[in-house]
Design a protein around this motif. Sequence first.
Motif, mmCIF file in Angstrom:
data_model
loop_
_atom_site.group_PDB
_atom_site.id
_atom_site.type_symbol
_atom_site.label_atom_id
_atom_site.label_comp_id
_atom_site.label_asym_id
_atom_site.label_seq_id
_atom_site.Cartn_x
_atom_site.Cartn_y
_atom_site.Cartn_z
ATOM 1 N N GLU A 154 6.736 -4.532 2.092
ATOM 2 C CA GLU A 154 6.794 -4.581 3.550
ATOM 3 C C GLU A 154 6.548 -6.006 4.012
ATOM 4 N N GLN A 187 0.816 -1.216 0.000
ATOM 5 C CA GLN A 187 0.000 0.000 0.000
ATOM 6 C C GLN A 187 0.850 1.267 0.000
ATOM 7 N N THR A 188 0.495 2.216 -0.850
ATOM 8 C CA THR A 188 1.277 3.426 -0.983
ATOM 9 C C THR A 188 0.385 4.555 -1.454
ATOM 10 N N PRO A 241 -0.364 9.695 2.698
ATOM 11 C CA PRO A 241 0.860 9.357 3.423
ATOM 12 C C PRO A 241 2.083 10.024 2.815
ATOM 13 N N ARG A 255 4.029 5.808 4.574
ATOM 14 C CA ARG A 255 4.159 4.378 4.257
ATOM 15 C C ARG A 255 5.601 4.091 3.918
ATOM 16 N N PRO A 256 6.232 3.112 4.528
ATOM 17 C CA PRO A 256 5.754 2.342 5.665
ATOM 18 C C PRO A 256 5.476 3.245 6.873
ATOM 19 N N ARG A 257 4.537 2.819 7.697
ATOM 20 C CA ARG A 257 4.146 3.598 8.859
ATOM 21 C C ARG A 257 5.312 3.755 9.832
#
Lengths: 364, 364
Positions: free
Chosen positions: B134, B103-104, B244, B203-205
């Motif tokens: 990830e 996810q991005t 993000p 992203r990544p968180r």
Amino acid sequence: MPILKLPGLIDPHVHLREPGAPHKETWDTGTAAALAGGFTCVLDMPNNTPPVVDATALSAKDRVAREHARCDYGFHLGANEENAADTAALAPYTVGLKMYLDQTFGPLKMEGLGALIAHARAWHPDHPLLCHAEGRTIAAAILAAHLAGRAIHICHVSRKDEIELIRAAKEQGIRVTCEVTPHHLFLTDADIPAIGPGRAEVRPRLATAADRDALRANLTIVDCFATDHAPHTLPEKDSENPPPGFPGLETALPLYLALVDAGLLTLNGLIERVVTNPRRIFGLPEQTETWVEVDTAAVWQVHGADLFTRARWSPFEGWTMRGGVTRVVLNGKDAFRDGTIVAAPGSGRNVRKSINEMSLRGAS
Amino acid sequence: MPILKLPGLIDPHVHLREPGAPHKETWDTGTAAALAGGFTCVLDMPNNTPPVVDATALSAKDRVAREHARCDYGFHLGANEENAADTAALAPYTVGLKMYLDQTFGPLKMEGLGALIAHARAWHPDHPLLCHAEGRTIAAAILAAHLAGRAIHICHVSRKDEIELIRAAKEQGIRVTCEVTPHHLFLTDADIPAIGPGRAEVRPRLATAADRDALRANLTIVDCFATDHAPHTLPEKDSENPPPGFPGLETALPLYLALVDAGLLTLNGLIERVVTNPRRIFGLPEQTETWVEVDTAAVWQVHGADLFTRARWSPFEGWTMRGGVTRVVLNGKDAFRDGTIVAAPGSGRNVRKSINEMSLRGAS
């Protein structure tokens, strides 16, 4: 009557549902179905209720199997997010450690990378490690096992990309084995309307004709056939929330023989995939004085109501099958003959040590 | 005033947003931010609107960059489900092929195993292949690249499991490189309330303190630092659906120097991660007559409003930084001096061939 004599078949992937859901299947009915299908040894999966992830649950399953199994059996242990440090002690009583890495039936699905790596490292490299993984997750599982210096077995491979990935990994010497199911070799998403959408629910899902064709075209790298016998009742399958899974033990052998008839496989190649390779991969003892007799000319129609499985339905309902099991001899005794289950409940043997016997000995 | 002279820094991972979203950032403002931060070369990601997945979009980005970039630059090409067969022709004009596997921001996420394998095979093994992946997806990407006989670069590694997996793969000789961001090295989920939940979306968180500590403990296997400079406006970040991404070009170098001050890295180790390794991994030309002067005693506070990025905010708002860029010389000319951007828009050079120049030549 042309009789084909085969070694007793091994199914490395069944769900006999007991304890937890005996209305779907029991060790009694499930092993009767196994014998009727020509299987003399079944390896049972851990997604029971409660899941078989510890000594308590394993001991409970061992007790019921010991009392009721009509054929030989082994237990796969379940991996979860917490038990990586505790599985090694249970290895002597189990035939493999099963990781559920993608969506399935039951609560055993593991998320993320950490638990996958932890189990790949903690489970002894000489003990079988297997997984339900699909798509990219297969690649992740293969790498995790490879980096841990161990082999991994990929359950029920169903798609073209997946079998080609496994081929590429094998060609580079990576230690991976795999199994495919009869339903992924014979059914596709085009069959879903005829089967019915609820009944056709299975994980991995029925795939495309191209996927089925790719499995057939890559049989040389398929190590095992496995039914993934996963019985649910018809009311459950026809409900609004149908659980995934097909019964498969009683329809598998004629389908496997059809692959031989079609020239996709030699008879020796079939025996490798249902006897020799499962025995090697899962470290099973040879079953002596054990064989199956098949009338290769017998033609019969699949009717779920006639099956020994408690589920009493089949995704192959109405299919015409060629090849009928007429006799199964297990450990020197008739176990199935001319349509009748002869083996008594409790006559089956655990292919490993029994966790309960060990406890008793430890206490004596 | 203690002046540290460094080679011009390379940031292998920025999002300059133009064309498509010049209200977030432009080649003018983004490369001004780069120079102010000590970066003389930035490699721009393809998740523009429209995404840079073909010659048309690449040509459009090339035109705007050529006219407006104040520092040197390269373009990463975007992989999608359809373009595996078409990317090779664009390789001469790009610095790498980026696969978005998790996810991005933007529409470039690829699902499944097939496209991953197709791109790993189709993209020339001598050209850089990189991915946003990830968790398990990192393992899948590494295996796909390994089986294709090629290297892979993992962008912005953020978690303990991931960096340890990459360590294990490197130790077994698998060709994988990786980058980490300043924000994953300095911020954790504990900082989210202070930053604000929308602004902290990335992203990544942001991960746990244990994850941050693992990145710091494994710097020996981190090949590059990368800002993942991903500007959005404050109204967007403070909206109900915050996109993000953090701006990062102007705060990175003092944070990298703080790692050196803390003894986690030598100055040579820093130069490897911001100059030598990015140059080697992405095959970049050496920047001659190019350097950065840093006042290592300068202490300053981060105020988003003072930054050159059009986003004009920072997740490090209010942080006290040590180390200020006083001068940047690029290609023998002052590009930044004492707080002022000197380099003109259009003075930056493409580190590869320009797709538009090639077209013109082809037409002549």
